[in-house]
Structure formats: C-alpha cells, structure tokens
Design a protein around this motif. Structure first.
Motif, PDB file in Angstrom:
ATOM      1  N   ILE A   1       0.806  -1.215   0.000  1.00 45.16           N
ATOM      2  CA  ILE A   1       0.000   0.000   0.000  1.00 45.16           C
ATOM      3  C   ILE A   1       0.844   1.273   0.000  1.00 45.16           C
ATOM      4  O   ILE A   1       0.510   2.224  -0.684  1.00 45.16           O
ATOM      5  CB  ILE A   1      -1.014   0.031   1.165  1.00 45.16           C
ATOM      6  N   TYR A   2       1.935   1.277   0.752  1.00 44.55           N
ATOM      7  CA  TYR A   2       2.723   2.512   0.810  1.00 44.55           C
ATOM      8  C   TYR A   2       3.329   2.829  -0.551  1.00 44.55           C
ATOM      9  O   TYR A   2       3.339   3.969  -0.996  1.00 44.55           O
ATOM     10  CB  TYR A   2       3.835   2.396   1.851  1.00 44.55           C
ATOM     11  N   LEU A   3       3.836   1.774  -1.207  1.00 43.09           N
ATOM     12  CA  LEU A   3       4.496   1.979  -2.490  1.00 43.09           C
ATOM     13  C   LEU A   3       3.503   2.537  -3.505  1.00 43.09           C
ATOM     14  O   LEU A   3       3.783   3.508  -4.220  1.00 43.09           O
ATOM     15  CB  LEU A   3       5.085   0.649  -2.984  1.00 43.09           C
ATOM     16  N   LEU A   4       2.306   1.941  -3.556  1.00 41.09           N
ATOM     17  CA  LEU A   4       1.304   2.401  -4.515  1.00 41.09           C
ATOM     18  C   LEU A   4       0.855   3.817  -4.177  1.00 41.09           C
ATOM     19  O   LEU A   4       0.669   4.654  -5.068  1.00 41.09           O
ATOM     20  CB  LEU A   4       0.109   1.446  -4.527  1.00 41.09           C
ATOM     21  N   ALA A   5       0.703   4.083  -2.875  1.00 41.89           N
ATOM     22  CA  ALA A   5       0.302   5.438  -2.477  1.00 41.89           C
ATOM     23  C   ALA A   5       1.365   6.444  -2.925  1.00 41.89           C
ATOM     24  O   ALA A   5       1.040   7.537  -3.395  1.00 41.89           O
ATOM     25  CB  ALA A   5       0.100   5.511  -0.966  1.00 41.89           C
ATOM     26  N   ILE A   6       2.638   6.047  -2.806  1.00 36.26           N
ATOM     27  CA  ILE A   6       3.718   6.937  -3.240  1.00 36.26           C
ATOM     28  C   ILE A   6       3.632   7.171  -4.744  1.00 36.26           C
ATOM     29  O   ILE A   6       3.679   8.311  -5.221  1.00 36.26           O
ATOM     30  CB  ILE A   6       5.094   6.332  -2.854  1.00 36.26           C
ATOM     31  N   ILE A   7       3.463   6.064  -5.511  1.00 33.26           N
ATOM     32  CA  ILE A   7       3.369   6.202  -6.968  1.00 33.26           C
ATOM     33  C   ILE A   7       2.212   7.128  -7.337  1.00 33.26           C
ATOM     34  O   ILE A   7       2.351   8.033  -8.169  1.00 33.26           O
ATOM     35  CB  ILE A   7       3.154   4.823  -7.633  1.00 33.26           C
ATOM     36  N   LEU A   8       1.052   6.901  -6.707  1.00 34.99           N
ATOM     37  CA  LEU A   8      -0.125   7.705  -7.034  1.00 34.99           C
ATOM     38  C   LEU A   8       0.115   9.179  -6.720  1.00 34.99           C
ATOM     39  O   LEU A   8      -0.242  10.054  -7.504  1.00 34.99           O
ATOM     40  CB  LEU A   8      -1.346   7.196  -6.259  1.00 34.99           C
TER      41      LEU A   8
END
Lengths: 334, 314
Positions: free
Chosen positions: B156-163
C-alpha cells in the motif's frame, strides 16, 4: 505439482506485466519534461529536441512501452537524469544495503514476534498473559516506523552516543573483500568492515524489526490458535503426550503453512518499511534512492526502483505459493 | 389477440411487505439485532472504551482546534525560533517560530479528515464492486477481482507513493483531496475482497432464495438482504482502516508527498524537524506522539469492535 508450478508462473506473468505497465504509464503522465528537468529552464529548443530524441521520447508511446518492457527484462532502466550513470548500476549498488536491512529486521521481528505470538496463543485463557501481549502488538501496530526511528536516534545516538547518526557502514568494502578473496588473506579488515556495518545497522534494524514484530506476533498468534484447535492436537494430548511435546512436535510443524503466508506478507511490508527507515536513518538503499529520485524528479531512477520493488514482491509471493505444495502435501491444486 | 406473457411472481416488492395476512404468532418481544448485541458487548470491553475515549477526544480537538490552540499554527515569530518548551510555548517553537502545540492541535484536523474520508471513499467504491463480483460471479467477478489483485500486488505505501507522484502534491483543499483519493484507491481492494467473500456465502442462504422466488429484484436483494448481513466485518475493517489511512497520510506527508504547507500536518512537521534533531530533539517528539496516539485509539476501538461484533474473527 509441475502443472501447478506452471499455472502459478502463468498467473504471475500478467501480474508482473500489469504492475510494470502501471509504473510505466504513471511515469509518463507526470508533469514536467524529463529533458527540462535534466538540462534546466535555460536550455535551447534545439538542445531540448536533441535530448528528447536521444532519450527516445519522440517515438510513439506504444513503441516506448514495448521498449521499456524489453529493456527492463534485460535489467536496463536507462540512465539517471541527474548523474547520468545507468540506473541498473545504482540498483545493484543499493540493493545489498536494503537486503541487509530487511534480513536484520526479519531476525528482530522473528525473535520478538513469533515467541510472543505463540506464548499469547497458548495462554489465551490467562488474561494476565494474553492481555498485555495483545496490547503490545497493538502498540507496535500503531507505532509509525519513522517516529520509532527518531526516538531511537535521540536516545541511542544523540544522548548516549552509542550508535552513528547517519550512514550504512562499509558494506561496499566488505562485499569487495568477499569478491577479491581478501576475506581469507586479511580477515581482520573484513571483520572490521562487518562490525562497522552491524554498528550502523543496529538502530534501523531495531526500528523496522519492532514495528514488524507486532504484525508477526499477531499472525503467529492466530496461526497457532488455528493449529492448536485441530483434531490431531487433541489426539496427541489424549495419547498422554507432554504439553511441550504437543506444541513443539505437532503444533509447530503444522504452523509451517501459515508461517509461509506470513513470510510472503512480511517481505512486502518490510520492503516498503525500508523506504521510511532508510530515510530516517539516512542510510543508503533502494528505498532512500526512490525517495531522493522522486524529490529530484529523476524519473528513470524512480521507475527502476519501483520496478525492482514490485518484481521482488511478486516473485516472493510466487515462491511462497509454490512452497505451500512442498510444505503441505495435502494441499491439492486444480 | 396478443398473448399475455407468462409472469412468475405476481407480487411486487411493495406488496410483499404488506401482503402476508396469515395468523402469525407474534413474537412476545422484539428480539435484539446482532448489532445491538455486539454494541452491548463492546461496552464491557475495557480496551475498546479506552479507544472510544481517545477517538472522541481527538474529534473534539479537531472540531474546536481554533478555540483550543493558544496561537495560530501558521503565524511565524522570527524573534522566538527554536524556543524550548515554556509556559508561552508548552511544546516549544519550530524553525520559523511557530507554536508547536498549536500545530499539533491543528494537525488533528487534517489527519482525521483524510483518515476518515479516504476510508469512506474506498468503502463507497469497494463495497458495491465486491457485492456485484460476489453476487453475479462469472466474467464480471473475474474482471473486477483481477483489477483488485493488480492493485493488491503493490504494497500500500508503495502504490500510495506512486499515485501521489502522479497526482503531484499541492497545497490547500485540492491537495488534501488528492491525498484522500490516493489512499482511497489503495484501500478499495480490501473492501471489495471482504464484501465479495461475505456475499458468496450469503447469496446461498435460504432467505435470498426466498426473495428470488418472490421475484424481488436484484438491487433490492443486495441492499436490503445481503448488505446488512455482511455489515459486521465491514464496520470492523472500516475502523481499523481509519488507523491505517492515518498512518499512510502521515507517511506520505513525512516523505513530502502528502499534505503540503501551510496546512499543519504531523507527518510534514516530523519531516521538517528531523533536520534539527541534533540541537532540537524535542521538536520531533510531539507530532510523532500525536500520530501514535491517534492510530492507537482507532486500533483499540477497532479491535474491541471486532471482538464484540464478530467473535469468530478473534
């Protein structure tokens, strides 16, 4: 079995492809021209056009996409916009630092989390034991790793001056010695390098490990509860086995399947945890590289880091899925 | 002469509710719904009550931040930068001379706002998708769940960062909406999966079959009969989800990708003050403590709810 492995790999491939596509298109819709980011606002139109051509950004998007996929397979992510070196070089230099951190944190998390989880499950009817342990798990879950890191830094680096404030230690030196064979000719230097690495590693590993231990203890608690309520445990007890034999011989072995699930989850959580841990402790590593690359708008570098993260996580989950079949022969696969 | 099409159920939904006029033995007393029973159990749990108290306190602080904060959270005072904790500034001041206590108090707002609204957004998207996937199955199910699996493939953190890199963080209301949206997208699959799983078992129940036999339309079945029966796990996951969302917001802000100044945010304050950790360590203590207590409050509350509403999950 082989059939199953093939099936799993086939499911993982579109997953990887999808994830990489998201990364690719995410980087394309970013505002700002990478060439402007690279050469500054003062660059002439010709220079910019030249740069765009060199980077292949003037080609159709579909062509760029296929090219990106093909080159990623070959571990080629282009060059960093800031420093100009190949991204793959950064990744292979940063990867050992992150790997060491994840492994050390895993050790801390396992040593703290698994015993707590099992102990708490076995004593679930004793509120004096189960209750404080569950509270501990909740405290750990609620603790942001970057804040725990800051607290550790304040106490152990600033006040007590026991550990360094920044840096990752001489890991490159230690690796170089292993490669060149100096490990055997100059073991003392090697040990000094390893000690330096461990000295730098202690606080980050503790910070990341403790926050992960909470998750691990919860998961192993429920895994143990599930196993302990099985019929064969009752049978073992009925046979008059000592309680310890029941736990260690019958229950623990059968915890392997849930434990594997934990490991799969763990790698994903730990890897993203390194992003924060490395940032707080100013440690070199993939996570810090990603944060710095985003801050500097160095898109190839960020793209490379994210791709590597995603590939590792999907691969680990794939391997875990396959190991299920090895660990538990009863699991059947369509 | 046109042939009348054969119709199955002759009762429309409105009629069903009033139709049965048989002598039905009336229950002596209206029995309690499982939800009420659960809330009754919740009252007896000590930890859950601690969680409720923390959450209520935080909501109060967020609402009355303007009254409670001794000073403006954004007014800088160049004469008193890096002031140590004192009566004037109980938590000291930061590099711009801003009162830390006021900043921590005002930070509650953005933290709770993003935490709660992102979870609600994820809920409103995830739950219908999960219901449709579970109820209809087949190709729709495969399509929806594949997309969800793809989102779940990212941590979740990685995707939140990408977004957030895609959305580019900005200040003000729009920026807050971006953060909320990014966290919501990351959390949608959690609810879709949860609801799908519940629906799969509920749709086989006799009462759903009974509805079908009566000719009740699908949306009515879904919202009136299926949804209420998978509410307990949804409520639990939502409460615990707020805790996660608050941590994600703090993390994004800590990385400089979340809430942007001048809006006071705990994560951003930690990021800004970590550079001064050597000389002014206390500045990093309180924003982090605020995050910790807030997340702990929602976790305690959610944990108690889980024990109370769904004993099987324990």
């Amino acid at each position: 079995m082989i059939n199953y492995v093939l099936r799993r790999v086939l499911v993982a491939v579109p997953m990887l492809l999808g994830a990489m596509s998201i990364v690719f298109f995410a980087m394309r819709v970013l505002p700002g021209d990478p060439c402007v980011a690279m050469m500054g606002d003062q660059a002439t139109t010709e220079a910019l056009a030249d740069c765009t051509k060199n980077l292949g950004l003037n080609r159709p998007l579909a062509v760029q996409y296929v090219d990106y996929l093909w080159r990623s397979v070959q571990f080629d992510f282009g060059n960093s916009l800031r420093q100009g070196y190949p991204v793959s070089e950064y990744i292979s230099r940063m990867f050992p630092h992150t790997l060491v951190l994840v492994l050390a944190a895993a050790v801390v998390a396992a040593l703290v989390g698994v015993p707590i989880g099992i102990f708490s499950a076995l004593n679930r009817r004793n509120p004096l034991i189960d209750y404080p342990l569950r509270i501990f798990a909740l405290l750990g879950l609620s603790m942001p790793v970057f804040w725990l890191g800051i607290l550790l830094l304040i106490v152990f680096s600033l006040r007590l001056d026991l550990f360094p404030l920044i840096g990752g230690g001489d890991l490159d030196g230690a690796i170089a010695m292993i490669r060149s064979g100096e490990v055997f000719t100059q073991p003392r230097d090697f040990l000094a390098a390893v000690a330096d690495v461990l000295h730098h590693l202690a606080l980050p590993a503790l910070a990341l490990g403790f926050t992960l231990a909470a998750t691990v203890s919860r998961l192993s608690r429920s895994a143990m509860l599930e196993v302990i309520s099985q019929d064969y445990i009752r049978t073992a007890r009925a046979k008059g086995h000592h309680e310890r034999a029941v736990v260690y011989k019958h229950a623990l072995r059968n915890m392997m399947v849930p434990l594997l699930t934990i490991i799969g989850l763990f790698v994903a959580i730990a890897l993203t945890g390194t992003v924060l841990t490395e940032t707080v402790f100013t440690r070199p590593g993939l996570g810090k590289m990603l944060v710095d690359a985003i801050g500097a708008r160095d898109y190839p570098l960020a793209q490379g880091a994210i791709t590597v993260f995603t590939v590792i996580i999907i691969t680990v989950n794939l391997v875990v899925d396959m190991l299920y079949a090895v660990v538990d022969p009863r699991i059947t696969y369509r | 002469m046109a042939i009348q099409p054969i119709r199955g159920g002759s009762l429309s939904e409105a009629e069903v509710t009033t139709a049965p006029r048989v002598a039905w033995p009336a229950p002596a007393e209206r029995s309690e719904s499982p939800l009420v029973q659960g809330l009754r159990r919740l009252r007896r749990s000590g930890t859950a009550l601690v969680g409720v108290v923390i959450v209520v306190l935080l909501v109060t602080v967020a609402i009355f931040a303007d009254v409670l904060a001794p000073q403006s959270p954004i007014a800088s005072d160049q004469a008193h930068t890096f002031a140590r904790p004192s009566w004037d500034h109980p938590l000291g001041t930061d590099q711009l001379g801003r009162d830390m206590l006021s900043r921590v108090i005002h930070g509650t707002r953005i933290s709770l706002l993003v935490g709660v609204s992102s979870v609600l957004l994820a809920l409103f998207v995830g739950v219908p998708f999960g219901m449709i996937a579970g109820f209809y199955g087949g190709r729709v199910d495969t399509l929806i769940m594949r997309v969800m699996d793809l989102i779940l493939a990212f941590p979740i953190y990685l995707l939140a960062i990408i977004l957030m890199v895609m959305f580019t963080p900005t200040a003000g209301l729009i920026g807050t909406m971006k953060v909320t949206g990014a966290i919501a997208i990351v959390r949608i699959p959690i609810y879709a999966r949860l609801v799908r799983g519940s629906v799969l078992s509920i749709k086989e129940k006799e009462y759903v079959e009974a509805c079908r036999a009566l000719g009740v339309r699908d949306p009515w079945i879904l919202f009136r009969h299926v949804l209420p029966n998978c509410l307990a796990p949804i409520i639990v996951t939502t409460t615990l989800g707020i805790a996660t969302s608050i941590i994600v917001e703090a993390t994004l802000s800590f990385l400089g990708l979340g809430t942007q100044p001048p809006t006071p945010s705990w994560g951003w304050d930690l990021k800004a003050n970590i550079s001064f950790i050597q000389a002014n360590a206390w500045l990093s203590l309180f924003p982090g403590l605020a995050i910790f207590v807030t997340v702990l409050g929602f976790n305690l509350f959610g944990d108690g709810l889980r024990d109370a509403l769904d004993p099987r999950l324990k």
